[in-house]
Write an enzyme that holds these catalytic residues in place. Structure first.
Site, short mmCIF file in Angstrom:
data_model
loop_
_atom_site.label_atom_id
_atom_site.label_comp_id
_atom_site.label_asym_id
_atom_site.label_seq_id
_atom_site.Cartn_x
_atom_site.Cartn_y
_atom_site.Cartn_z
CG LEU A 102 -1.86 -1.15 1.33
CD1 LEU A 102 -1.35 -2.57 2.00
CD2 LEU A 102 -2.88 -0.57 2.29
CB ILE A 160 3.88 -5.68 7.22
CG1 ILE A 160 3.27 -7.36 7.37
CG2 ILE A 160 5.19 -5.54 7.30
CD1 ILE A 160 4.07 -8.19 6.16
N GLY A 190 1.51 4.21 4.64
CA GLY A 190 2.33 3.28 3.81
C GLY A 190 2.55 1.86 4.65
CB SER A 191 1.24 -0.78 5.65
OG SER A 191 0.15 -0.01 4.90
NE ARG A 192 4.74 -7.64 2.33
CZ ARG A 192 5.85 -8.43 2.45
NH1 ARG A 192 6.74 -7.76 1.89
NH2 ARG A 192 5.75 -9.34 3.02
#
Length: 227
Positions: A102, A160, A190-192
Site C-alpha cells: 500500500l 505489516i 504506507g504499509s503491506r
C-alpha cells in the site's frame, strides 16, 4: 472506474483512526489563519492530505464461499509460498501467500479476506523497512490474525508496518465473527498486507496487479473432499 465512482471514493468519510490527525491539522490551520500564513498553508495541506489518506469508501464483496478477497487496496508485490509468522501457530511449512503493498495514496483500511471467526491475534514489534521488500514480512512491526472458516480451514492475514508507518490499528478481537470484506483495521502511512492460505489454494493474483480491498478476488480455495 467511472467519474462518479472516483469522486465517491475520494470524498468518502474518513476512518475513525484518522480523526486525531484531521482535527489536529484543522486546529493548526485555524490558529495559522489568525497568526501567520506560514502555519496556515502547511496545516491546511496536511489536513487535506489526511482527509484523503484516511478515506474509508464502501465496498461490494463477492459472496461465493470458496473465494478469497484482497484484504487491502494496493499493488501485489509477492505471489508464491512462504512460512507464516510463528506467532500464529500455523506450523513451519510454507503456505500459499499473496502480499499487497500500500502506497501513501492507497486506501489503508484493511478488510477480512474470508468469512469466519478470529481465533488468534498476535502483535510483534519490529523494524520499519520498506514494506515492498520480501524480508519486511519477517523483520517489520506486524499484527497478525487467524480467521477460521466454518469448514475448519484457517486463513491468516498480516498487517505489516512500512518505511514511514508507525501505527498499526486492529479493531477486532479474538472470538469475533466477521463476514468477508468487513473492516478489521488500518495501517497509518504506507504499509503491506499479507494473506496466508490453506494448501492447495489456487492463487489468482499476479505481481503488479492493482487490488481493491474487499472486492478483488485474489484466490480460490480448494473444494473439501467429503467421504
Amino acid at each position: 472506474m467511472s467519474l462518479a465512482s472516483t469522486i465517491r471514493m475520494v470524498l468518502a468519510p474518513p476512518h475513525p483512526a484518522g480523526r486525531p490527525f484531521i482535527w489536529g491539522g484543522a486546529a493548526l490551520a485555524l490558529v495559522g489563519l489568525f497568526l501567520t500564513k506560514w502555519l496556515f498553508w502547511p496545516a491546511l495541506l496536511f489536513t487535506l492530505f489526511c482527509l484523503y489518506f484516511f478515506r474509508d469508501p464502501e465496498r461490494v464483496t463477492p459472496t461465493r464461499h470458496q473465494v478469497v478477497v484482497s484484504p487491502a487496496d494496493g499493488r501485489v508485490v509477492l505471489v508464491g509460498s512462504a512460512v507464516p509468522p510463528p506467532e500464529l501457530g500455523l506450523g513451519d511449512q510454507p503456505l500459499p501467500r499473496i502480499a499487497v503493498f500500500l502506497s501513501v495514496l492507497d486506501v489503508h483500511v484493511n478488510r477480512i479476506p474470508v468469512a469466519g471467526v478470529v481465533t488468534r491475534i498476535a502483535y510483534r514489534a519490529g523494524l520499519f523497512l520498506n514494506a515492498a521488500l520480501d524480508k519486511a514480512s519477517e523483520d517489520n512491526e506486524r499484527n497478525a490474525l487467524v480467521v477460521r472458516m466454518t469448514d475448519g480451514r484457517d486463513v491468516a492475514v498480516v498487517q505489516i508496518a512500512g518505511l514511514i508507518a508507525r501505527r498499526i490499528v486492529c479493531t477486532v478481537r479474538e472470538g469475533d465473527r466477521l463476514e468477508a470484506g468487513e473492516r478489521f483495521g488500518i495501517i497509518r502511512f504506507g504499509s503491506r498486507t499479507d494473506v496466508y492460505l490453506p494448501p492447495g489454494t489456487k492463487l489468482l493474483a499476479l505481481p503488479g496487479q492493482i487490488m481493491t480491498g474487499g472486492e478483488t478476488v485474489i484466490a480460490e480455495l480448494p473444494a473439501l473432499v467429503t467421504t
